[in-house]
Design a protein around this motif. Structure first.
Motif, PDB file in Angstrom:
ATOM      1  N   TRP A  40       0.849  -1.197   0.035  1.00  0.00           N
ATOM      2  CA  TRP A  40      -0.111  -0.136  -0.062  1.00  0.00           C
ATOM      3  C   TRP A  40       0.996   1.254   0.028  1.00  0.00           C
ATOM      4  CZ3 TRP A  40      -4.530   1.032  -1.745  1.00  0.00           C
ATOM      5  CH2 TRP A  40      -5.020   2.191  -1.571  1.00  0.00           C
ATOM      6  N   TYR A  41       2.106   1.230   0.508  1.00  0.00           N
ATOM      7  CA  TYR A  41       2.887   2.402   0.517  1.00  0.00           C
ATOM      8  C   TYR A  41       3.241   2.754  -0.944  1.00  0.00           C
ATOM      9  CZ  TYR A  41       7.205   5.065   1.142  1.00  0.00           C
ATOM     10  OH  TYR A  41       8.216   6.143   0.882  1.00  0.00           O
ATOM     11  N   GLY A  42       3.441   1.529  -1.729  1.00  0.00           N
ATOM     12  CA  GLY A  42       4.123   1.834  -2.945  1.00  0.00           C
ATOM     13  C   GLY A  42       2.676   2.426  -3.929  1.00  0.00           C
ATOM     14  N   ILE A  43       1.375   2.317  -3.453  1.00  0.00           N
ATOM     15  CA  ILE A  43       0.216   2.921  -4.079  1.00  0.00           C
ATOM     16  C   ILE A  43       0.079   4.370  -3.426  1.00  0.00           C
ATOM     17  CG2 ILE A  43      -2.059   2.944  -4.355  1.00  0.00           C
ATOM     18  CD1 ILE A  43      -1.858  -0.022  -4.245  1.00  0.00           C
ATOM     19  N   ALA A  44       0.464   4.505  -2.097  1.00  0.00           N
ATOM     20  CA  ALA A  44       0.048   5.893  -1.355  1.00  0.00           C
ATOM     21  C   ALA A  44       1.231   6.777  -1.678  1.00  0.00           C
ATOM     22  CB  ALA A  44       0.037   5.633   0.073  1.00  0.00           C
ATOM     23  N   LYS A  45       2.263   6.284  -2.007  1.00  0.00           N
ATOM     24  CA  LYS A  45       3.132   7.559  -2.304  1.00  0.00           C
ATOM     25  C   LYS A  45       3.144   8.266  -3.835  1.00  0.00           C
ATOM     26  CE  LYS A  45       6.891   4.483  -4.276  1.00  0.00           C
ATOM     27  NZ  LYS A  45       8.113   3.795  -4.085  1.00  0.00           N
ATOM     28  N   GLY A  52      -2.552   9.794   0.915  1.00  0.00           N
ATOM     29  CA  GLY A  52      -1.717   8.915   0.921  1.00  0.00           C
ATOM     30  C   GLY A  52      -1.457   8.431   2.729  1.00  0.00           C
ATOM     31  N   SER A  53      -1.002   9.509   3.342  1.00  0.00           N
ATOM     32  CA  SER A  53      -0.908   9.222   4.552  1.00  0.00           C
ATOM     33  C   SER A  53      -1.894   8.788   5.472  1.00  0.00           C
ATOM     34  CB  SER A  53      -0.160  10.586   5.259  1.00  0.00           C
ATOM     35  OG  SER A  53       0.840  10.864   4.904  1.00  0.00           O
ATOM     36  N   ILE A  54      -3.167   9.316   5.282  1.00  0.00           N
ATOM     37  CA  ILE A  54      -4.319   9.117   5.859  1.00  0.00           C
ATOM     38  C   ILE A  54      -4.572   7.520   5.650  1.00  0.00           C
ATOM     39  CG2 ILE A  54      -6.733   9.445   6.086  1.00  0.00           C
ATOM     40  CD1 ILE A  54      -6.138  12.682   5.831  1.00  0.00           C
ATOM     41  N   THR A  55      -4.842   7.581   4.384  1.00  0.00           N
ATOM     42  CA  THR A  55      -5.051   5.910   3.846  1.00  0.00           C
ATOM     43  C   THR A  55      -4.120   4.953   4.439  1.00  0.00           C
ATOM     44  OG1 THR A  55      -4.048   5.980   1.673  1.00  0.00           O
ATOM     45  CG2 THR A  55      -6.445   6.477   1.641  1.00  0.00           C
ATOM     46  N   TRP A  56      -3.060   5.159   4.520  1.00  0.00           N
ATOM     47  CA  TRP A  56      -1.936   4.330   5.068  1.00  0.00           C
ATOM     48  C   TRP A  56      -2.450   4.001   6.638  1.00  0.00           C
ATOM     49  CZ3 TRP A  56       1.768   3.379   8.764  1.00  0.00           C
ATOM     50  CH2 TRP A  56       2.718   2.292   8.454  1.00  0.00           C
TER      51      TRP A  56
END
Length: 137
Positions: A40-45, A52-56
């Motif tokens: 998910w970090y790969g998607i969120a960045k 991105g931070s909130i979804t992570w």
């Protein structure tokens, strides 16, 4: 299976049988959660920084918020499973207790993230000075 491989397989099987099942389950769960968060970090960045931070944080809270399961074999379990179980059995106290735990982790992580972002912004950026050398000519 070849004759020389049977000894290795038997040793590996006895090693795995000596490890308690709870430890294997917790290890697989934590490693699986870390893999999901890494993906998910790969998607969120690629998302806007705030989104991105909130979804992570939300995915982290859903996956890794702990609670105590009910019943004779009670132990530590993810709060999301307790939440789903409470919805399926229509047990409102179970739903609200697990939802409040997940909400607490989300809120705490957002407060920590806010202060972290303020700390990162207030930290002065180090600049590199480039000196020009003048030629003697």
């Amino acid at each position: 299976m070849r004759e020389d491989q049977t000894g290795i397989w038997a040793n590996l099987e006895s090693l795995i049988n000596s490890i308690p099942e709870d430890s294997i389950a917790i290890t697989v769960y934590i490693l699986g959660s870390l893999i999901i968060l890494w993906c998910w970090y790969g998607i969120a960045k690629r998302l806007p920084a705030l989104l991105g931070s909130i979804t992570w944080i939300i995915i982290f809270a859903i996956l890794l918020t702990p609670t105590i399961s009910a019943g004779p074999n009670s132990g530590i379990a993810p709060a999301f499973f307790g939440l789903v179980f409470g919805v399926l059995t229509k047990d409102s106290t179970l739903v609200w207790s697990n939802l409040s735990l997940i909400s607490f982790v989300i809120g705490l992580a957002m407060v920590v993230g806010y202060f972290w972002s303020k700390f990162k912004v207030s930290k002065p950026a180090q600049s590199i000075k480039v000196e020009k050398k003048t030629s003697p000519l």
